[in-house]
Design an enzyme around this catalytic site. Structure first.
Site, PDB file in Angstrom:
ATOM      1  N   HIS A 103     -33.296  15.413  -4.821  1.00 55.61           N
ATOM      2  CA  HIS A 103     -33.507  16.391  -3.747  1.00 55.61           C
ATOM      3  C   HIS A 103     -33.953  15.654  -2.486  1.00 55.61           C
ATOM      4  CE1 HIS A 103     -34.806  20.078  -1.731  1.00 55.61           C
ATOM      5  NE2 HIS A 103     -35.910  19.419  -1.388  1.00 55.61           N
TER       6      HIS A 103
ATOM      7  N   ALA B  36       1.486  25.897   4.366  1.00 50.53           N
ATOM      8  CA  ALA B  36       0.016  25.952   4.331  1.00 50.53           C
ATOM      9  C   ALA B  36      -0.537  25.206   3.132  1.00 50.53           C
ATOM     10  CB  ALA B  36      -0.452  27.405   4.313  1.00 50.53           C
TER      11      ALA B  36
ATOM     12  N   GLY C 246       0.783  -1.237   0.000  1.00 54.60           N
ATOM     13  CA  GLY C 246       0.000   0.000   0.000  1.00 54.60           C
ATOM     14  C   GLY C 246       0.807   1.275   0.000  1.00 54.60           C
TER      15      GLY C 246
END
Length: 462
Positions: free
Chosen positions: A441, A177, A39
């Site tokens: 919806h 950042a 992995g």
């Protein structure tokens, strides 16, 4: 000497996907991996464990701030740090063992150990030599650090160490950042740490659509983040388990410092190719350390290929997976292709941020005539119902043809919502095509449709 059609070096997302697809296409495949588990970085110390931590701390936030509003009364849960770490490891173990199962299912041979390429078509692992018609470098990347900063993975950590801190720090300084820094910073901010982000540039998340980045910073500030932008870190001094970060403000060249219990160095990643013997083999390496390849992932050595973080391009697991599948097709004599214009990027904070295609800044720079369709999640009934109404969907379309050029979402499930736009862009769809498509919806996805409507006659709910 064992012989294979393809030997893939590295069992991360690029390597293991390449191996499985190549095996499905009839090739005899082996993967060389030195970790105890498959992995790569992603499953072991990257994408997967960090998402487990993000989920756990988001659940904590919900319990602390939103449960009572919904009539769920009681004391907020306390944090058992050791149990949270155990949960994270269970998630990792389940995923890595899943890859092992897929290797067996597809008859992919796992050669355990670290590889070196001794000659074209020849791979050495330990004392054993193996030969292959094709060799694939899928060795991924490692954290990049700054000069003058010694990482001990205890007080001064990379993303790897940030996943296994012995205790929750009272204060954390994040250097950089970008995506990794903000994701891990948000984990600890929700756990109660005082998080300060120091960034060299004047904006967060370099390369992100400017309007989205500005709103993202505002939302994170509301969540308790502190930002020091336009600052160049000079060094980190560790004494008695505490750190002092020295930095220089670029606007006036003034010096300053900040104390913290933990410093996370999140200044990006670099290609990891150490020990492969590429220099002796004569493989061309680019100035930033990536392996040079052509449009078909081939190096300058016949039969030697490279994909994923080891080559140029965004360091994203799904980009590596796409390259792995495409290269497997090529090795099997088929046509393999990756559309680099439709590779989404996601920041898994809360709210999530997702993007695909061009930013508004890029379109302006290219002189492209475009139109913008925007829709706020404040107008989405589902988002309001679950306290996730901050953010918006921003769709960019060609002014003349209405063809979708890019999309940028900050809001709930943004990382999932972006994919209907990816599919639309793959088919060359217009904003009107998306606007005319019925959306269930109430769902978050309606906000994407409303943004598409806003590219035409206007959104309904805004």
């Amino acid at each position: 000497m064992a012989s294979f059609d393809a030997i893939i070096i590295g069992a991360g997302p690029g390597g293991y996907v390449c191996a499985i697809r190549a095996a499905q296409l009839g090739l005899k495949v082996a993967v060389v991996e030195g970790r105890e588990t498959l992995g790569g970085t992603c499953l072991n110390v990257g994408c997967i464990p960090s998402k487990a931590m993000l989920h756990a701390t988001h659940s904590l936030h919900e319990a602390e701030h939103n449960f009572a509003k919904m009539g769920l009364k009681g004391n907020a849960p306390s944090v058992d740090w050791n149990q949270m770490q155990a949960y994270k490891q269970e998630v990792v173990d389940g995923n890595t063992k899943g890859i092992e199962f897929l290797f067996k299912k597809n008859k992919v041979t796992w050669i355990k150990g670290w590889a070196s390429i001794t000659a074209p078509g020849q791979v050495k692992v330990g004392d054993d030599l193996h030969e292959a018609k094709n060799i694939v470098i899928a060795t991924g990347s490692e954290p990049a650090t700054l000069p003058g900063i010694a990482v001990d993975e205890e007080t001064v950590v990379t993303s790897t160490g940030a996943l296994t801190l012995k205790k929750i720090p009272k204060s954390m300084v994040v250097i950089g950042a970008g995506v990794i820094g903000l994701e891990m910073g948000s984990v600890y901010a929700r756990l109660g740490s005082e998080v300060t982000v120091i960034e060299y540039l004047d904006t967060i998340t370099p390369g992100m659509d400017g309007e989205v980045a500005k709103n993202f910073q505002r939302i994170l500030t509301k969540q308790g983040f502190k930002f020091i932008l336009g600052a160049a870190v000079q060094g980190v001094e560790v004494k008695n388990g505490k750190a002092k970060v020295s930095y220089k403000l670029r606007k006036d060249d003034s010096d300053a410092s900040l104390d913290a219990d933990c410093v996370l160095v999140a200044t990006g990643r670099k290609a990891f190719t150490a020990g492969l013997g590429l220099e002796a083999l004569g493989v061309e390496i680019l100035p930033r350390g990536q392996v040079k390849t052509d449009a078909h992932f081939a190096t300058n050595i016949k039969g030697l290929y490279a994909i994923g973080d080891a080559v140029v391009g965004p360091m994203l697991a799904h980009k590596a997976e796409d390259e792995g599948m495409a290269l497997a097709e090529i090795m099997a004599g088929k046509a393999g292709h990756v559309n680099y214009n439709v590779i989404p990027g996601v920041v898994y904070t809360s709210p999530e941020v997702a993007s695909v295609g061009a930013t508004e800044e890029q379109l302006k720079e290219a002189g492209r005539a475009y139109k913008v369709g925007k829709f706020p999640f404040m107008g989405n009934a589902r988002a309001k119902a679950v306290f996730q109404a901050e953010g918006f969907v921003k769709l960019l379309a060609d002014a003349a043809t209405d063809r979708i050029l890019g999309c940028h979402i900050i809001g709930p499930a943004a990382g999932d919502l972006i994919h209907e736009v990816c599919v639309a862009m793959e088919f060359g769809a217009s904003a009107q095509d998306l606007a005319l498509t019925c959306h269930a919806h109430p769902t978050y996805s309606e906000a994407v449709r409303e943004a598409a409507l806003a590219c035409g006659d206007g959104a309904i709910h805004a």
